[in-house]
Design a protein around this motif. Structure first.
Motif, PDB file in Angstrom:
ATOM      1  N   ARG A  26       3.575   0.428   3.075  1.00 20.99           N
ATOM      2  CA  ARG A  26       2.863   1.701   2.884  1.00 20.99           C
ATOM      3  C   ARG A  26       1.786   1.557   1.806  1.00 20.99           C
ATOM      4  N   ARG A  27       2.115   0.898   0.686  1.00 13.06           N
ATOM      5  CA  ARG A  27       1.138   0.713  -0.397  1.00 13.06           C
ATOM      6  C   ARG A  27      -0.037  -0.140   0.057  1.00 13.06           C
ATOM      7  N   TYR A  28       0.250  -1.186   0.839  1.00  9.53           N
ATOM      8  CA  TYR A  28      -0.840  -2.025   1.353  1.00  9.53           C
ATOM      9  C   TYR A  28      -1.805  -1.174   2.177  1.00  9.53           C
ATOM     10  N   PHE A  29      -1.277  -0.399   3.090  1.00 11.84           N
ATOM     11  CA  PHE A  29      -2.151   0.413   3.931  1.00 11.84           C
ATOM     12  C   PHE A  29      -2.811   1.544   3.147  1.00 11.84           C
ATOM     13  N   ARG A  30      -2.143   2.095   2.153  1.00 16.74           N
ATOM     14  CA  ARG A  30      -2.770   3.117   1.309  1.00 16.74           C
ATOM     15  C   ARG A  30      -4.003   2.531   0.627  1.00 16.74           C
ATOM     16  N   LYS A  63       9.157  -0.691  17.565  1.00 17.16           N
ATOM     17  CA  LYS A  63       8.797  -0.798  16.153  1.00 17.16           C
ATOM     18  C   LYS A  63       8.296  -2.206  15.868  1.00 17.16           C
ATOM     19  N   ILE A  64       7.306  -2.302  15.002  1.00 19.68           N
ATOM     20  CA  ILE A  64       6.777  -3.601  14.598  1.00 19.68           C
ATOM     21  C   ILE A  64       7.795  -4.248  13.661  1.00 19.68           C
ATOM     22  N   ILE A  65       8.214  -5.474  13.997  1.00 26.87           N
ATOM     23  CA  ILE A  65       9.127  -6.196  13.121  1.00 26.87           C
ATOM     24  C   ILE A  65       8.430  -7.362  12.417  1.00 26.87           C
ATOM     25  N   GLU A  66       7.295  -7.773  12.946  1.00 26.51           N
ATOM     26  CA  GLU A  66       6.536  -8.885  12.367  1.00 26.51           C
ATOM     27  C   GLU A  66       5.070  -8.655  12.689  1.00 26.51           C
ATOM     28  N   HIS A  67       4.209  -8.769  11.674  1.00 24.57           N
ATOM     29  CA  HIS A  67       2.773  -8.592  11.863  1.00 24.57           C
ATOM     30  C   HIS A  67       2.059  -9.605  10.988  1.00 24.57           C
ATOM     31  N   HIS A  68       1.264 -10.445  11.632  1.00 29.95           N
ATOM     32  CA  HIS A  68       0.475 -11.443  10.913  1.00 29.95           C
ATOM     33  C   HIS A  68      -0.979 -11.269  11.297  1.00 29.95           C
ATOM     34  N   SER A  69      -1.855 -11.270  10.313  1.00 27.67           N
ATOM     35  CA  SER A  69      -3.285 -11.160  10.544  1.00 27.67           C
ATOM     36  C   SER A  69      -4.002 -12.086   9.563  1.00 27.67           C
ATOM     37  N   PRO A 128      12.196  -0.852   9.370  1.00 25.78           N
ATOM     38  CA  PRO A 128      12.555  -0.909   7.944  1.00 25.78           C
ATOM     39  C   PRO A 128      12.595  -2.324   7.366  1.00 25.78           C
ATOM     40  N   ASP A 129      12.896  -3.311   8.192  1.00 23.18           N
ATOM     41  CA  ASP A 129      12.965  -4.687   7.704  1.00 23.18           C
ATOM     42  C   ASP A 129      11.795  -5.538   8.208  1.00 23.18           C
ATOM     43  N   ALA A 130      10.671  -4.886   8.517  1.00 25.73           N
ATOM     44  CA  ALA A 130       9.498  -5.590   9.027  1.00 25.73           C
ATOM     45  C   ALA A 130       8.920  -6.538   7.979  1.00 25.73           C
ATOM     46  N   VAL A 131       8.219  -7.552   8.486  1.00 27.18           N
ATOM     47  CA  VAL A 131       7.478  -8.487   7.644  1.00 27.18           C
ATOM     48  C   VAL A 131       6.004  -8.342   7.997  1.00 27.18           C
ATOM     49  N   LEU A 132       5.179  -8.105   6.968  1.00 24.56           N
ATOM     50  CA  LEU A 132       3.733  -7.991   7.149  1.00 24.56           C
ATOM     51  C   LEU A 132       3.056  -9.088   6.350  1.00 24.56           C
ATOM     52  N   LEU A 133       2.311  -9.941   7.058  1.00 26.41           N
ATOM     53  CA  LEU A 133       1.462 -10.947   6.424  1.00 26.41           C
ATOM     54  C   LEU A 133       0.030 -10.440   6.599  1.00 26.41           C
ATOM     55  N   PRO A 134      -0.472  -9.666   5.628  1.00 26.82           N
ATOM     56  CA  PRO A 134      -1.707  -8.916   5.819  1.00 26.82           C
ATOM     57  C   PRO A 134      -2.976  -9.740   5.674  1.00 26.82           C
ATOM     58  N   THR A 135      -4.031  -9.200   6.242  1.00 24.25           N
ATOM     59  CA  THR A 135      -5.353  -9.828   6.197  1.00 24.25           C
ATOM     60  C   THR A 135      -5.902  -9.855   4.783  1.00 24.25           C
ATOM     61  N   ALA A 136      -5.789  -8.743   4.078  1.00 23.56           N
ATOM     62  CA  ALA A 136      -6.509  -8.560   2.821  1.00 23.56           C
ATOM     63  C   ALA A 136      -5.594  -8.591   1.599  1.00 23.56           C
ATOM     64  N   SER A 137      -4.591  -9.439   1.612  1.00 20.37           N
ATOM     65  CA  SER A 137      -3.698  -9.547   0.468  1.00 20.37           C
ATOM     66  C   SER A 137      -2.991 -10.901   0.501  1.00 20.37           C
ATOM     67  N   TYR A 138      -2.739 -11.431  -0.680  1.00 20.04           N
ATOM     68  CA  TYR A 138      -1.962 -12.665  -0.778  1.00 20.04           C
ATOM     69  C   TYR A 138      -0.474 -12.393  -0.689  1.00 20.04           C
ATOM     70  N   GLN A 139      -0.071 -11.142  -0.938  1.00 24.60           N
ATOM     71  CA  GLN A 139       1.341 -10.779  -1.001  1.00 24.60           C
ATOM     72  C   GLN A 139       1.907 -10.475   0.387  1.00 24.60           C
ATOM     73  N   ILE A 140       3.013 -11.125   0.719  1.00 19.71           N
ATOM     74  CA  ILE A 140       3.748 -10.801   1.938  1.00 19.71           C
ATOM     75  C   ILE A 140       4.510  -9.511   1.665  1.00 19.71           C
ATOM     76  N   ARG A 141       4.438  -8.563   2.599  1.00 16.71           N
ATOM     77  CA  ARG A 141       5.079  -7.256   2.426  1.00 16.71           C
ATOM     78  C   ARG A 141       6.392  -7.256   3.190  1.00 16.71           C
ATOM     79  N   LEU A 142       7.496  -6.990   2.481  1.00 17.14           N
ATOM     80  CA  LEU A 142       8.831  -7.142   3.053  1.00 17.14           C
ATOM     81  C   LEU A 142       9.655  -5.868   3.105  1.00 17.14           C
ATOM     82  N   GLU A 143       9.100  -4.764   2.660  1.00 20.35           N
ATOM     83  CA  GLU A 143       9.866  -3.511   2.700  1.00 20.35           C
ATOM     84  C   GLU A 143       8.905  -2.352   2.944  1.00 20.35           C
ATOM     85  N   PRO A 144       9.424  -1.230   3.428  1.00 23.74           N
ATOM     86  CA  PRO A 144       8.551  -0.112   3.810  1.00 23.74           C
ATOM     87  C   PRO A 144       7.595   0.353   2.713  1.00 23.74           C
TER      88      PRO A 144
END
Length: 127
Positions: free
Chosen positions: A51-55, A114-120, A31-47
């Protein structure tokens, strides 16, 4: 527990990505994971953001192939890092690939990793 279990968590993530179901992949994140995604400038900080990034990404029919993986475990923390190829499709259906560096950090919650941090990020030579 050997690091093979930690490495196998990438198979779960890859299968969830290939499923096309944003909810399935989002469930892998704490629930408190941090996603630094490949295809977005926005850091994702909440579920909801994750979910929207992956959608949005699922519309590009993504898949991942892990080419180099380094797995480690420290009690209730697991880490996978390395290089993977991220394949997607442009809006016209043309496939393209990005070679990326990745790091996944996991925490064991009640017997479930559970993933708590993901950087790509894409490799510098693709810039």
């Amino acid at each position: 527990m050997p690091t093979e279990k930690i490495a196998a968590l990438l198979d779960d993530w890859s299968a969830a990505l290939a499923s096309g179901d944003a909810d399935q992949i989002a469930e892998l994140y704490a629930p408190d994971a941090v996603l630094l995604p490949t295809a977005s400038y926005q850091i994702r900080l909440e579920p909801g953001q994750i979910r929207r990034y992956f959608r949005d990404i699922m519309q590009r029919t993504p898949s991942a192939r892990f080419m180099e993986v380094h797995s480690r475990r420290f009690d209730t923390v697991g880490i996978n890092s390395g290089i993977y190829t991220f394949k997607m499709h442009r809006s016209d259906g043309t496939p393209f690939e990005l070679v990326c560096r990745f790091t996944f950090v996991y925490l064991l919650f009640d017997g479930v990793w559970k993933i708590i941090e993901h950087h790509s990020s894409i490799m510098p030579d693709q810039l």
